[in-house]
Design a protein around this motif. Structure first.
Motif, PDB file in Angstrom:
ATOM      1  N   THR A 245       0.826  -1.205   0.000  1.00 26.44           N
ATOM      2  CA  THR A 245       0.000   0.000   0.000  1.00 26.44           C
ATOM      3  C   THR A 245       0.860   1.254   0.000  1.00 26.44           C
ATOM      4  O   THR A 245       0.600   2.207  -0.747  1.00 26.44           O
ATOM      5  CB  THR A 245      -0.936   0.001   1.220  1.00 26.44           C
ATOM      6  OG1 THR A 245      -1.812  -1.128   1.142  1.00 26.44           O
ATOM      7  CG2 THR A 245      -1.769   1.272   1.270  1.00 26.44           C
ATOM      8  N   ILE A 246       1.898   1.281   0.842  1.00 22.54           N
ATOM      9  CA  ILE A 246       2.813   2.432   0.861  1.00 22.54           C
ATOM     10  C   ILE A 246       3.477   2.583  -0.502  1.00 22.54           C
ATOM     11  O   ILE A 246       3.634   3.706  -1.023  1.00 22.54           O
ATOM     12  CB  ILE A 246       3.867   2.260   1.964  1.00 22.54           C
ATOM     13  CG1 ILE A 246       3.195   2.275   3.347  1.00 22.54           C
ATOM     14  CG2 ILE A 246       4.913   3.352   1.882  1.00 22.54           C
ATOM     15  CD1 ILE A 246       2.513   3.569   3.688  1.00 22.54           C
ATOM     16  N   ASN A 247       3.856   1.481  -1.110  1.00 22.89           N
ATOM     17  CA  ASN A 247       4.468   1.542  -2.442  1.00 22.89           C
ATOM     18  C   ASN A 247       3.494   2.113  -3.466  1.00 22.89           C
ATOM     19  O   ASN A 247       3.884   2.900  -4.343  1.00 22.89           O
ATOM     20  CB  ASN A 247       4.907   0.144  -2.864  1.00 22.89           C
ATOM     21  CG  ASN A 247       5.621   0.139  -4.190  1.00 22.89           C
ATOM     22  OD1 ASN A 247       6.693   0.725  -4.335  1.00 22.89           O
ATOM     23  ND2 ASN A 247       5.041  -0.517  -5.184  1.00 22.89           N
ATOM     24  N   GLN A 248       2.212   1.765  -3.347  1.00 18.42           N
ATOM     25  CA  GLN A 248       1.212   2.290  -4.270  1.00 18.42           C
ATOM     26  C   GLN A 248       1.025   3.796  -4.085  1.00 18.42           C
ATOM     27  O   GLN A 248       0.851   4.534  -5.048  1.00 18.42           O
ATOM     28  CB  GLN A 248      -0.115   1.560  -4.062  1.00 18.42           C
ATOM     29  CG  GLN A 248      -1.190   1.906  -5.073  1.00 18.42           C
ATOM     30  CD  GLN A 248      -0.798   1.550  -6.500  1.00 18.42           C
ATOM     31  OE1 GLN A 248      -0.082   0.577  -6.728  1.00 18.42           O
ATOM     32  NE2 GLN A 248      -1.255   2.330  -7.449  1.00 18.42           N
ATOM     33  N   PHE A 249       1.074   4.274  -2.853  1.00 19.90           N
ATOM     34  CA  PHE A 249       1.006   5.709  -2.605  1.00 19.90           C
ATOM     35  C   PHE A 249       2.196   6.436  -3.235  1.00 19.90           C
ATOM     36  O   PHE A 249       2.046   7.522  -3.818  1.00 19.90           O
ATOM     37  CB  PHE A 249       0.957   5.985  -1.103  1.00 19.90           C
ATOM     38  CG  PHE A 249      -0.413   5.860  -0.502  1.00 19.90           C
ATOM     39  CD1 PHE A 249      -1.429   6.724  -0.845  1.00 19.90           C
ATOM     40  CD2 PHE A 249      -0.688   4.864   0.419  1.00 19.90           C
ATOM     41  CE1 PHE A 249      -2.702   6.600  -0.301  1.00 19.90           C
ATOM     42  CE2 PHE A 249      -1.948   4.726   0.971  1.00 19.90           C
ATOM     43  CZ  PHE A 249      -2.954   5.604   0.621  1.00 19.90           C
ATOM     44  N   VAL A 250       3.374   5.854  -3.099  1.00 22.26           N
ATOM     45  CA  VAL A 250       4.573   6.457  -3.682  1.00 22.26           C
ATOM     46  C   VAL A 250       4.452   6.546  -5.205  1.00 22.26           C
ATOM     47  O   VAL A 250       4.742   7.575  -5.815  1.00 22.26           O
ATOM     48  CB  VAL A 250       5.826   5.648  -3.276  1.00 22.26           C
ATOM     49  CG1 VAL A 250       7.038   6.084  -4.084  1.00 22.26           C
ATOM     50  CG2 VAL A 250       6.102   5.819  -1.785  1.00 22.26           C
ATOM     51  N   ILE A 251       4.002   5.454  -5.817  1.00 16.80           N
ATOM     52  CA  ILE A 251       3.835   5.447  -7.275  1.00 16.80           C
ATOM     53  C   ILE A 251       2.808   6.485  -7.704  1.00 16.80           C
ATOM     54  O   ILE A 251       3.009   7.214  -8.688  1.00 16.80           O
ATOM     55  CB  ILE A 251       3.426   4.041  -7.748  1.00 16.80           C
ATOM     56  CG1 ILE A 251       4.579   3.048  -7.531  1.00 16.80           C
ATOM     57  CG2 ILE A 251       3.002   4.049  -9.208  1.00 16.80           C
ATOM     58  CD1 ILE A 251       4.204   1.611  -7.829  1.00 16.80           C
ATOM     59  N   SER A 252       1.707   6.592  -6.974  1.00 14.67           N
ATOM     60  CA  SER A 252       0.655   7.546  -7.326  1.00 14.67           C
ATOM     61  C   SER A 252       1.154   8.984  -7.231  1.00 14.67           C
ATOM     62  O   SER A 252       0.790   9.827  -8.052  1.00 14.67           O
ATOM     63  CB  SER A 252      -0.562   7.355  -6.416  1.00 14.67           C
ATOM     64  OG  SER A 252      -1.103   6.070  -6.583  1.00 14.67           O
ATOM     65  N   PHE A 253       1.988   9.277  -6.236  1.00 16.96           N
ATOM     66  CA  PHE A 253       2.526  10.626  -6.124  1.00 16.96           C
ATOM     67  C   PHE A 253       3.408  10.965  -7.330  1.00 16.96           C
ATOM     68  O   PHE A 253       3.326  12.066  -7.885  1.00 16.96           O
ATOM     69  CB  PHE A 253       3.327  10.778  -4.832  1.00 16.96           C
ATOM     70  CG  PHE A 253       3.877  12.161  -4.631  1.00 16.96           C
ATOM     71  CD1 PHE A 253       3.058  13.188  -4.185  1.00 16.96           C
ATOM     72  CD2 PHE A 253       5.208  12.441  -4.902  1.00 16.96           C
ATOM     73  CE1 PHE A 253       3.562  14.467  -4.006  1.00 16.96           C
ATOM     74  CE2 PHE A 253       5.714  13.708  -4.719  1.00 16.96           C
ATOM     75  CZ  PHE A 253       4.887  14.731  -4.267  1.00 16.96           C
ATOM     76  N   LYS A 254       4.238  10.039  -7.740  1.00 20.97           N
ATOM     77  CA  LYS A 254       5.104  10.302  -8.890  1.00 20.97           C
ATOM     78  C   LYS A 254       4.314  10.376 -10.194  1.00 20.97           C
ATOM     79  O   LYS A 254       4.690  11.125 -11.110  1.00 20.97           O
ATOM     80  CB  LYS A 254       6.185   9.227  -8.979  1.00 20.97           C
ATOM     81  CG  LYS A 254       7.170   9.261  -7.815  1.00 20.97           C
ATOM     82  CD  LYS A 254       8.325   8.317  -8.030  1.00 20.97           C
ATOM     83  CE  LYS A 254       7.895   6.876  -8.016  1.00 20.97           C
ATOM     84  NZ  LYS A 254       9.058   5.946  -8.144  1.00 20.97           N
ATOM     85  N   GLU A 255       3.227   9.611 -10.288  1.00 19.42           N
ATOM     86  CA  GLU A 255       2.446   9.599 -11.524  1.00 19.42           C
ATOM     87  C   GLU A 255       1.627  10.873 -11.732  1.00 19.42           C
ATOM     88  O   GLU A 255       1.063  11.071 -12.805  1.00 19.42           O
ATOM     89  CB  GLU A 255       1.518   8.382 -11.543  1.00 19.42           C
ATOM     90  CG  GLU A 255       2.246   7.081 -11.833  1.00 19.42           C
ATOM     91  CD  GLU A 255       1.331   5.881 -11.820  1.00 19.42           C
ATOM     92  OE1 GLU A 255       0.226   5.981 -11.231  1.00 19.42           O
ATOM     93  OE2 GLU A 255       1.704   4.842 -12.392  1.00 19.42           O
ATOM     94  N   THR A 256       1.563  11.751 -10.727  1.00 17.23           N
ATOM     95  CA  THR A 256       0.891  13.030 -10.936  1.00 17.23           C
ATOM     96  C   THR A 256       1.570  13.850 -12.026  1.00 17.23           C
ATOM     97  O   THR A 256       0.945  14.724 -12.627  1.00 17.23           O
ATOM     98  CB  THR A 256       0.866  13.854  -9.637  1.00 17.23           C
ATOM     99  OG1 THR A 256       2.208  14.033  -9.158  1.00 17.23           O
ATOM    100  CG2 THR A 256       0.045  13.142  -8.565  1.00 17.23           C
ATOM    101  N   SER A 257       2.844  13.567 -12.286  1.00 16.41           N
ATOM    102  CA  SER A 257       3.564  14.320 -13.324  1.00 16.41           C
ATOM    103  C   SER A 257       3.008  14.053 -14.719  1.00 16.41           C
ATOM    104  O   SER A 257       3.247  14.840 -15.643  1.00 16.41           O
ATOM    105  CB  SER A 257       5.056  13.965 -13.294  1.00 16.41           C
ATOM    106  OG  SER A 257       5.249  12.582 -13.530  1.00 16.41           O
TER     107      SER A 257
END
Length: 362
Positions: free
Chosen positions: A289-301
């Protein structure tokens, strides 16, 4: 002698020098490779330090010309253009509102990470209040704040807004999808599985384009809404499809006897899910879940591709003028540091939660 046991003392632990010798200088070839690697690392570190600090230009007093004459980095582009990078198209005289909105989001996230707030009611108050404060500060139109439309939002505030709203919508939706996929009714579980697999099979940029450009052609005018909110819904749907499988995997890791014990105690379906199944499932699914949050933050770009002025697009505009065009590396390094701060903070908090909850221990 009878009745006596012979004890053998454990050898003393190796010293630091002995450990280094064993690891890196055990043989002549290994020593040669270690020395060559150390020389390469030292050379690269020296070059980076020289470029970033020793030969760099930090003030904008000499303008771009001073950077052309220097051998190092041109950090003066940051001191000159930081407002564009952080606030994008937001009106200059109102940029304090965008800064406060970012502080509100960070404060909301920090409060959510404190165990004292880990109740449904307290978390709801924190997230509703924080999101409402962010929206009021950014959009205005009340309390004497001038109105600023979403088309003028940009920079770090827009990146945080997309990330937070994606998680706020996507996380509860992912739990619903995970529960529906585990349903004992085949038409519910199979339909949900088809939806999840269909969304996961598509690239995120395809979904964003669909919600931003294609969807308005299929909806009546009153239902279309602003493009920003359609993009957030698409991003939340993508997030929820992946997170639903993470949650479902966590549920499958819960021993079957836990659900049977809940039923034996007379708990209904929803109480057994909320009190027994989900807490253990989220504990099992915490690292992913933490990894998914990290990916989602980067994918905002990725929203820069469909015309939003988030922090990456703001950085492009910061060096896009003719006088600073050569300083694009420094701008991207600055943006990368911003991403690193947020992503590293998320990962460290995830590690703290794993230690606190003893994930993986039985």
């Amino acid at each position: 002698m009878d009745g006596l046991e012979m004890t053998v003392a454990a050898p003393p632990p190796p010293t630091i020098v002995e450990d280094l010798k064993r690891r890196y200088f055990a043989s002549p070839l290994q020593a040669l490779v270690s020395l060559l690697s150390l020389a390469v690392i030292a050379f690269v570190v020296w070059k980076v330090l020289n470029w970033a600090f020793l030969s760099a230009v930090f003030t904008a007093s000499g303008g771009p010309e001073a950077c052309h004459a220097a051998a190092g980095a041109c950090w003066s582009v940051i001191t000159e253009r930081w407002r564009i990078i952080l606030f994008g198209l937001y009106p200059f005289e109102e940029q304090w509102r965008s800064a406060l909105a970012c502080v509100a989001v960070v404060a909301m996230t920090v409060l959510s990470c404190i165990p004292a707030f880990w109740t449904g009611r307290r978390l709801a108050v924190v997230w509703v209040a924080g999101t409402a404060l962010f929206y009021v500060l950014m959009k205005g139109g009340i309390l004497g704040l001038p109105y600023v439309g979403e088309e003028s939002w940009g920079g770090l505030a827009l990146t945080l807004f997309i990330f937070v709203t994606t998680c706020l919508i996507g996380f509860p939706l992912s739990i619903c999808l995970a529960l529906m996929r585990r349903s004992e009714l085949p038409w519910i579980s199979r339909t949900t599985g088809l939806i999840i697999d269909s969304v996961r099979s598509l690239p995120l940029i395809t979904i964003l384009f669909t919600f931003a450009i294609v969807l308005p052609f299929a909806l009546p005018q009153w239902l279309q809404g602003d493009k920003l909110y359609r993009v957030i819904l698409g991003s939340a749907l993508f997030f929820s499809a992946y997170q639903a499988e993470i949650v479902r995997g966590g549920m499958q890791g819960v021993p079957k006897g836990q659900e049977e014990a809940a039923r034996a105690l007379g708990l209904g379906y929803w109480r057994s899910v909320s009190l027994v199944l989900l807490p253990q499932a989220m504990r099992n699914a915490l690292p992913a879940t933490i990894n998914q949050f990290v990916i989602s933050f980067k994918e905002t770009s990725l929203v820069v591709i469909i015309g939003f002025f988030e922090i990456l697009a703001s950085g492009n505009a910061a060096y896009g003028t003719g006088e600073w065009r050569f300083a694009y590396v420094e701008v991207y390094v600055f943006i990368a540091l911003i991403y690193f701060v947020f992503v590293f903070s998320l990962s460290r908090y995830g590690a703290y939660l794993e230690r606190r909850m003893a994930v993986g221990e039985r």
